[in-house]
Design a protein around this motif. Structure first.
Motif, PDB file in Angstrom:
ATOM      1  N   SER A 115       0.833  -1.202   0.000  1.00 56.03           N
ATOM      2  CA  SER A 115       0.000   0.000   0.000  1.00 56.03           C
ATOM      3  C   SER A 115       0.869   1.253   0.000  1.00 56.03           C
ATOM      4  CB  SER A 115      -0.901   0.000   1.236  1.00 56.03           C
ATOM      5  OG  SER A 115      -1.623   1.213   1.318  1.00 56.03           O
ATOM      6  N   LEU A 116       0.468   2.238  -0.804  1.00 57.49           N
ATOM      7  CA  LEU A 116       1.191   3.509  -0.795  1.00 57.49           C
ATOM      8  C   LEU A 116       0.857   4.323   0.456  1.00 57.49           C
ATOM      9  CD1 LEU A 116       1.100   4.812  -4.472  1.00 57.49           C
ATOM     10  CD2 LEU A 116       2.737   3.310  -3.356  1.00 57.49           C
ATOM     11  N   ARG A 117      -0.282   4.011   1.037  1.00 56.33           N
ATOM     12  CA  ARG A 117      -0.701   4.747   2.228  1.00 56.33           C
ATOM     13  C   ARG A 117       0.147   4.306   3.422  1.00 56.33           C
ATOM     14  NH1 ARG A 117      -4.406   4.608   6.572  1.00 56.33           N
ATOM     15  NH2 ARG A 117      -5.489   6.582   6.887  1.00 56.33           N
ATOM     16  N   LYS A 118       0.726   5.274   4.107  1.00 53.23           N
ATOM     17  CA  LYS A 118       1.547   4.980   5.286  1.00 53.23           C
ATOM     18  C   LYS A 118       0.946   5.677   6.499  1.00 53.23           C
ATOM     19  CE  LYS A 118       5.782   4.247   2.646  1.00 53.23           C
ATOM     20  NZ  LYS A 118       5.230   4.464   1.317  1.00 53.23           N
ATOM     21  N   ALA A 119       1.499   5.387   7.647  1.00 56.43           N
ATOM     22  CA  ALA A 119       0.921   5.904   8.889  1.00 56.43           C
ATOM     23  C   ALA A 119       0.954   7.431   8.928  1.00 56.43           C
ATOM     24  CB  ALA A 119       1.667   5.326  10.092  1.00 56.43           C
ATOM     25  N   PHE A 120       2.018   8.058   8.331  1.00 53.52           N
ATOM     26  CA  PHE A 120       2.164   9.514   8.387  1.00 53.52           C
ATOM     27  C   PHE A 120       2.402  10.085   6.990  1.00 53.52           C
ATOM     28  CE2 PHE A 120       3.106   8.315  12.703  1.00 53.52           C
ATOM     29  CZ  PHE A 120       2.603   9.363  13.478  1.00 53.52           C
ATOM     30  N   LEU A 121       1.772  11.216   6.719  1.00 59.83           N
ATOM     31  CA  LEU A 121       2.093  11.986   5.519  1.00 59.83           C
ATOM     32  C   LEU A 121       3.478  12.599   5.685  1.00 59.83           C
ATOM     33  CD1 LEU A 121      -1.259  13.966   4.954  1.00 59.83           C
ATOM     34  CD2 LEU A 121      -0.445  11.990   3.668  1.00 59.83           C
ATOM     35  N   LYS A 122       4.144  12.873   4.565  1.00 59.98           N
ATOM     36  CA  LYS A 122       5.471  13.481   4.655  1.00 59.98           C
ATOM     37  C   LYS A 122       5.401  14.947   5.058  1.00 59.98           C
ATOM     38  CE  LYS A 122       9.046  12.155   2.618  1.00 59.98           C
ATOM     39  NZ  LYS A 122      10.190  11.896   1.717  1.00 59.98           N
ATOM     40  N   ALA A 123       4.276  15.598   4.781  1.00 54.82           N
ATOM     41  CA  ALA A 123       4.094  17.000   5.180  1.00 54.82           C
ATOM     42  C   ALA A 123       2.605  17.262   5.383  1.00 54.82           C
ATOM     43  CB  ALA A 123       4.663  17.942   4.123  1.00 54.82           C
ATOM     44  N   PRO A 124       2.256  18.170   6.298  1.00 50.63           N
ATOM     45  CA  PRO A 124       0.844  18.419   6.589  1.00 50.63           C
ATOM     46  C   PRO A 124       0.185  19.461   5.689  1.00 50.63           C
ATOM     47  CG  PRO A 124       2.212  19.586   8.161  1.00 50.63           C
ATOM     48  CD  PRO A 124       3.152  18.847   7.255  1.00 50.63           C
ATOM     49  N   LEU A 125       0.917  19.993   4.697  1.00 49.10           N
ATOM     50  CA  LEU A 125       0.351  21.032   3.839  1.00 49.10           C
ATOM     51  C   LEU A 125       1.215  21.209   2.600  1.00 49.10           C
ATOM     52  CD1 LEU A 125       1.200  24.576   5.304  1.00 49.10           C
ATOM     53  CD2 LEU A 125       2.526  22.507   5.743  1.00 49.10           C
ATOM     54  N   SER A 126       0.689  21.971   1.644  1.00 48.46           N
ATOM     55  CA  SER A 126       1.487  22.392   0.487  1.00 48.46           C
ATOM     56  C   SER A 126       2.160  23.709   0.864  1.00 48.46           C
ATOM     57  CB  SER A 126       0.596  22.572  -0.740  1.00 48.46           C
ATOM     58  OG  SER A 126       0.016  21.345  -1.114  1.00 48.46           O
ATOM     59  N   TYR A 127       3.473  23.693   0.994  1.00 44.24           N
ATOM     60  CA  TYR A 127       4.180  24.868   1.503  1.00 44.24           C
ATOM     61  C   TYR A 127       5.127  25.425   0.456  1.00 44.24           C
ATOM     62  CZ  TYR A 127       7.794  21.330   2.349  1.00 44.24           C
ATOM     63  OH  TYR A 127       8.695  20.322   2.198  1.00 44.24           O
ATOM     64  N   THR A 128       5.631  26.629   0.689  1.00 46.00           N
ATOM     65  CA  THR A 128       6.559  27.261  -0.250  1.00 46.00           C
ATOM     66  C   THR A 128       8.010  26.986   0.131  1.00 46.00           C
ATOM     67  OG1 THR A 128       6.409  29.315   1.024  1.00 46.00           O
ATOM     68  CG2 THR A 128       4.952  29.083  -0.890  1.00 46.00           C
ATOM     69  N   ARG A 129       8.293  26.908   1.458  1.00 43.12           N
ATOM     70  CA  ARG A 129       9.652  26.629   1.921  1.00 43.12           C
ATOM     71  C   ARG A 129       9.607  26.289   3.412  1.00 43.12           C
ATOM     72  NH1 ARG A 129      11.833  31.236   4.550  1.00 43.12           N
ATOM     73  NH2 ARG A 129      10.369  33.000   4.474  1.00 43.12           N
ATOM     74  N   ILE A 130      10.700  25.700   3.888  1.00 42.99           N
ATOM     75  CA  ILE A 130      10.855  25.486   5.331  1.00 42.99           C
ATOM     76  C   ILE A 130      11.632  26.680   5.872  1.00 42.99           C
ATOM     77  CG2 ILE A 130      11.984  24.072   7.087  1.00 42.99           C
ATOM     78  CD1 ILE A 130      11.367  21.634   5.417  1.00 42.99           C
ATOM     79  N   SER A 131      10.954  27.466   6.680  1.00 45.31           N
ATOM     80  CA  SER A 131      11.582  28.702   7.177  1.00 45.31           C
ATOM     81  C   SER A 131      12.452  28.454   8.405  1.00 45.31           C
ATOM     82  CB  SER A 131      10.517  29.754   7.493  1.00 45.31           C
ATOM     83  OG  SER A 131       9.541  29.231   8.375  1.00 45.31           O
TER      84      SER A 131
END
Length: 438
Positions: free
Chosen positions: A255-271
């Motif tokens: 399954s491609l579905r895993k316990a956690f998403l890699k990120a909680p949103l669509s973001y522009t950068r990690i500040s």
């Protein structure tokens, strides 16, 4: 002299007799005449009725009209159908529809159409969602209400492209909707971070259902298969549904579905990253920052990274709007500085992975709109970017043979699509095609 008188008298008598005889003969002839008989007979019978051309039948013209609109903010079923029915009839319709689809749940922006015949109501069609519609018909004074699949014409098409800057931009350049880009991101969200990991030259190929309605493209159906090549590594997704097995799987049936998403949103950068010593830009002092700060425009949706339960929903002057979730295996996540919470969020509510729980903001102590995202395991903070997430249950052994046959066919189609879309050199395509036939 006497003889002469006698003779005259005889002559007069003779003339009278002769005249009488002639008169009698004339009368007899007149009575027996055919014209007289016919006239007599005709006078004793009624005259025949006069013939008239029958009047042509009146043709009733049926005027049909279809009114196509969308539900406007604040619209109710009374506002939409009040022109055709009394308040009492609207109440009957609402009660009858309750078990099929509550009319109180009409959503602004959803299309509907009303069919009218000679200004009288015939039917009402409302799109509940992308797949189903509500139908209200009136026949002989009775209402018939049902929920049915929307009748689409479905074509399976190949879509693919080489990324130059972002997935959304590439999809738009292909003339496709951002809906397709979002679906690809959702499918591969557990394996690819579409902000940090994307590189120029990455490519994707997809076999997708396109839905047509009244000859016009009405959106996408299922994405049947896809390949996303990121930094030279290909990730595959195959849609499969049979019994308890349902969702997207890779070529090995995992399954491609895993316990956690890699990120909680669509973001522009990690500040700001996860660190034990960071200079705080507002407090002007060094302190630990055991979180990942995702910079994004105000209002960007924030999703739960895993299934869980809300254990805290609060506001304070430092964190602003904050939600804390508890997940299986003693994990917890927090979402801080939100502009606002999503509707229906409250303590104790269960949320699903990918469900929107709030929106990006800068409440509390913040220099700009961003999400402060934190993960805890057994009560201790851990780096969200280093979570090792296990996949969900793989394809069952009962369905494995069918799944393998399906994926072999789809893999071959993906290889052919890459060749037709000119995404790879011929030798690389031949290599992929041979891999699909193994």
């Amino acid at each position: 002299m006497a003889t002469t008188r006698r003779q005259r008298k005889q002559n007069t008598t003779l003339l009278l007799l002769l005249a009488s005889a002639v008169l009698v003969v004339f009368i007899l002839l007149k009575i027996n005449s055919p014209s007289t008989i016919s006239t007599s007979e005709d006078s004793s019978q009624p005259a025949p009725a006069a013939f008239h051309e029958p009047a042509p039948e009146q043709v009733i013209q049926i005027q049909r009209e279809t009114i196509c609109q969308s539900v406007q903010p604040g619209d109710t079923i009374t506002a939409i159908l009040g022109h055709y029915f009394s308040p009492q009839e609207i109440l009957v319709i609402a009660r009858q529809s309750e078990d099929v689809f509550p009319l109180s749940q009409l959503c602004a922006g959803h299309p509907y159409q009303i069919e009218v015949e000679n200004e009288s109501f015939v039917s009402f069609y409302y799109d509940i969602n992308r797949d189903d519609q509500l139908i209200i018909r009136q026949e002989n004074g009775e209402f018939f209400i049902e929920r049915k699949p929307i009748p689409y014409v479905v074509d399976i098409e190949q879509v693919g492209g080489i990324i130059s800057s972002s997935l959304f931009e590439t999809v738009a350049q292909l003339g496709e909707s951002s809906e397709l880009a979002a679906e690809l991101m959702n499918i591969f969200a557990w394996d690819v971070d579409f902000i940090r990991d994307i590189r120029e030259g990455d490519y994707f190929t997809a076999l997708v259902e396109k839905r047509y309605r009244d000859g016009n493209l009405a959106g996408y159906g299922d994405l049947l298969a896809a390949e996303f090549n990121n930094q030279g590594q290909s990730f595959y997704a195959f849609y499969y549904k049979n019994g308890s097995d349902s969702g997207y799987y890779n070529e090995d049936g995992k399954s491609l579905r895993k316990a956690f998403l890699k990120a909680p949103l669509s973001y522009t950068r990690i500040s700001s990253g996860f660190t034990k010593n960071r200079f705080h830009p507002v407090l002007n002092k060094w302190k630990p920052h055991l979180a990942i700060d995702y910079a994004a425009p105000t209002g960007t949706p924030i999703k739960a990274v895993a299934d869980g339960t809300i254990i805290q929903k609060s506001y304070d002057r430092n964190n602003g709007n904050k939600i804390r979730l508890r997940h299986p295996n003693d994990y917890e996540t927090t979402y801080i500085h939100m502009n606002r919470f999503a509707r229906g969020m409250k303590k104790g509510k269960r949320v699903r992975q990918g469900e929107v729980i709030g929106y990006v903001g800068s409440t509390g102590i913040a220099t700009g709109p961003h999400l402060d995202f934190r993960v805890f395991h057994h009560g201790k903070p851990i780096n969200p970017l280093k979570i090792k997430s296990e996949p969900a249950r793989p394809i069952s052994s009962a369905n494995r043979a069918e799944f393998d046959q399906l994926t072999a066919e789809l893999m071959q189609q993906l290889a052919q699509a890459k060749q037709q879309l000119a995404l790879l050199p011929d030798e690389k395509i031949s290599e992929d095609a041979s891999k699909a036939t193994l």
